[in-house]
Design a protein around this motif. Structure first.
Motif, mmCIF file in Angstrom:
data_model
loop_
_atom_site.group_PDB
_atom_site.id
_atom_site.type_symbol
_atom_site.label_atom_id
_atom_site.label_comp_id
_atom_site.label_asym_id
_atom_site.label_seq_id
_atom_site.Cartn_x
_atom_site.Cartn_y
_atom_site.Cartn_z
ATOM 1 N N UNK A 1 0.844 -1.201 0.000
ATOM 2 C CA UNK A 1 0.000 0.000 0.000
ATOM 3 C C UNK A 1 0.879 1.250 0.000
ATOM 4 N N UNK A 2 0.294 2.368 -0.402
ATOM 5 C CA UNK A 2 1.010 3.631 -0.284
ATOM 6 C C UNK A 2 1.347 3.844 1.190
ATOM 7 N N UNK A 3 2.536 4.335 1.459
ATOM 8 C CA UNK A 3 2.935 4.547 2.856
ATOM 9 C C UNK A 3 2.021 5.583 3.517
ATOM 10 N N UNK A 4 1.526 6.539 2.723
ATOM 11 C CA UNK A 4 0.628 7.554 3.289
ATOM 12 C C UNK A 4 -0.655 6.914 3.821
ATOM 13 N N UNK B 1 -0.835 3.418 4.814
ATOM 14 C CA UNK B 1 -0.457 2.521 5.918
ATOM 15 C C UNK B 1 -0.142 3.305 7.189
ATOM 16 N N UNK B 2 0.526 4.445 7.030
ATOM 17 C CA UNK B 2 0.958 5.189 8.221
ATOM 18 C C UNK B 2 -0.229 5.799 8.969
ATOM 19 N N UNK B 3 -1.378 5.881 8.315
ATOM 20 C CA UNK B 3 -2.553 6.422 9.002
ATOM 21 C C UNK B 3 -3.422 5.321 9.607
ATOM 22 N N UNK B 4 -2.975 4.086 9.491
ATOM 23 C CA UNK B 4 -3.743 2.964 10.045
ATOM 24 C C UNK B 4 -2.991 2.351 11.218
ATOM 25 N N UNK B 5 -3.755 1.709 12.092
ATOM 26 C CA UNK B 5 -3.159 0.848 13.106
ATOM 27 C C UNK B 5 -2.865 -0.469 12.382
ATOM 28 N N UNK B 6 -1.609 -0.811 12.224
ATOM 29 C CA UNK B 6 -1.276 -1.976 11.400
ATOM 30 C C UNK B 6 -1.086 -3.222 12.265
ATOM 31 N N UNK B 7 -1.811 -4.282 11.947
ATOM 32 C CA UNK B 7 -1.665 -5.556 12.657
ATOM 33 C C UNK B 7 -1.267 -6.616 11.638
ATOM 34 N N UNK B 8 -0.124 -7.224 11.900
ATOM 35 C CA UNK B 8 0.387 -8.197 10.937
ATOM 36 C C UNK B 8 0.037 -9.604 11.388
ATOM 37 N N UNK B 9 -0.650 -10.355 10.537
ATOM 38 C CA UNK B 9 -1.066 -11.721 10.887
ATOM 39 C C UNK B 9 -0.175 -12.738 10.192
ATOM 40 N N UNK B 10 0.207 -13.764 10.932
ATOM 41 C CA UNK B 10 1.053 -14.810 10.354
ATOM 42 C C UNK B 10 0.312 -16.145 10.416
ATOM 43 N N UNK B 11 0.659 -17.049 9.489
ATOM 44 C CA UNK B 11 0.046 -18.384 9.556
ATOM 45 C C UNK B 11 0.388 -19.072 10.874
#
Ligand code: ZN
Length: 335
Positions: free
Chosen positions: A153-156, A158-168
């Protein structure tokens, strides 16, 4: 009290706290590979925010009207915006249309939630249009985006979201979950867990779609014959494939992606890597093939498959793409 979801404990705790304290952000981004459970988690969060009779703070009952409506994707304050059928990307008009809804007050709950899966498929125009909602978010709105990776995604954005990274999950954890929670027999659970690479959504869609599983097995059986065949027979195979009712660019891409999993397994075996195989039920064929081909050649076969997928996606003639791919395979004598 958990959300009854396999894995993702950190993300769940985090979202539970937001739901519990009514301390939500305007935008969330859930990233991870397809089938890992991004949408399931987003819907659980929506339930936790709207449940009328939560068993404890930050959880949900899965039985009250909002919980059921969210499960059935017909909750009035939940909008899901997907790439249109037959289209490759999410368009700017779709975002603009959604923004009109977003500006309205919610019907019955505190928040209006908009879920946009696979935002990596948004056009640049659509991304820029969404940016407006992120810069000046309507007060009662929560946006939940999912994507394969933050970097897509554009960094502009992503940086405005709370990012949660999910792994298998681990293969073992998924196997246990399928046996114990989904009552799937042990052999099948093991196979599905490997096939899905620990992604619970993929395992369940394989389980519910016997045609897909059958097509998968057929693709591997075809490959087993093809690597034992002369060039003439391989070209004949493509010709027959072309004549079949199921012949389509998507079907060809499916075949190549299944074959790719086989060759990745072959590489894992060849290199003796401690990584679980995807095609666990074809372990012997994988090991035998790995014994016969040096790593450099497996590497070039893997590249040929990845290129074929790119070329199919780029609208090159599917028949030519598959022919070229099969001509690049070595001729082996695998039992
Ligand atoms: Zn409920």
């Amino acid at each position: 009290m958990q959300w009854n979801i396999l894995g993702h404990q950190t993300a769940i705790r985090f979202l539970q706290n937001h739901a519990k304290l009514a301390n939500t952000r305007h935008a969330y981004l859930l990233t991870g590979p397809e089938g890992v459970g991004r949408e399931t988690l987003a819907l659980a969060f929506a339930k936790a925010l709207n449940c009328l009779t939560p068993p404890s703070e930050g959880t949900f009952c899965d039985q009250c009207l909002p919980c059921r409506q969210i499960e059935e994707l017909r909750y009035p304050d939940l909008t899901i915006l997907r790439v249109a059928e037959g289209s490759k990307d999410l368009k700017i008009d779709q975002i603009r249309e959604m923004q009109k809804t977003l500006a309205l007050a919610p019907y019955q709950s505190t928040y209006r939630i908009v879920l946009i899966p696979d935002f990596q498929r948004a056009t640049i125009g659509a991304s820029n249009a969404l940016l407006k909602s992120l810069e000046e978010p309507p007060s009662k709105a929560i946006l939940i985006l999912t994507a394969d990776a933050r970097e897509s995604l554009l960094e502009t954005i992503a940086s405005r979201c709370e990012v949660l990274r999910l792994r298998p999950s681990s293969i073992e954890a998924l196997e246990t979950y399928l046996r114990e929670q989904k009552a799937i027999n042990p052999n099948r659970a093991k196979r599905l867990a490997h096939l899905a690479g620990g992604r619970v959504g993929s395992a369940i869609s394989f389980d519910q779609n016997q045609d897909l599983l059958t097509a998968y097995d057929e693709a591997l059986a075809d490959l087993g014959e093809l690597i034992n065949s002369q060039l003439r027979e391989r070209l004949q195979y493509v010709e027959n494939l072309q004549k079949r009712k199921s012949a389509s660019r998507e079907h060809f891409a499916f075949l190549v992606s299944v074959w790719l999993t086989f060759w990745r397994d072959v590489m894992i075996r060849r290199e003796g890597a401690e990584i679980p195989l995807v095609n666990i039920e074809h372990e012997n064929q994988v090991s035998e093939t790995a014994r016969l081909i040096p790593s450099e050649q497996i590497e070039s076969i893997l590249n040929a498959h990845e290129n074929a997928l790119v070329n199919l996606d780029a609208n090159l003639n599917p028949r030519l793409v598959i022919e070229n791919l099969l001509l690049a395979l070595p001729l082996l004598q695998v039992a």
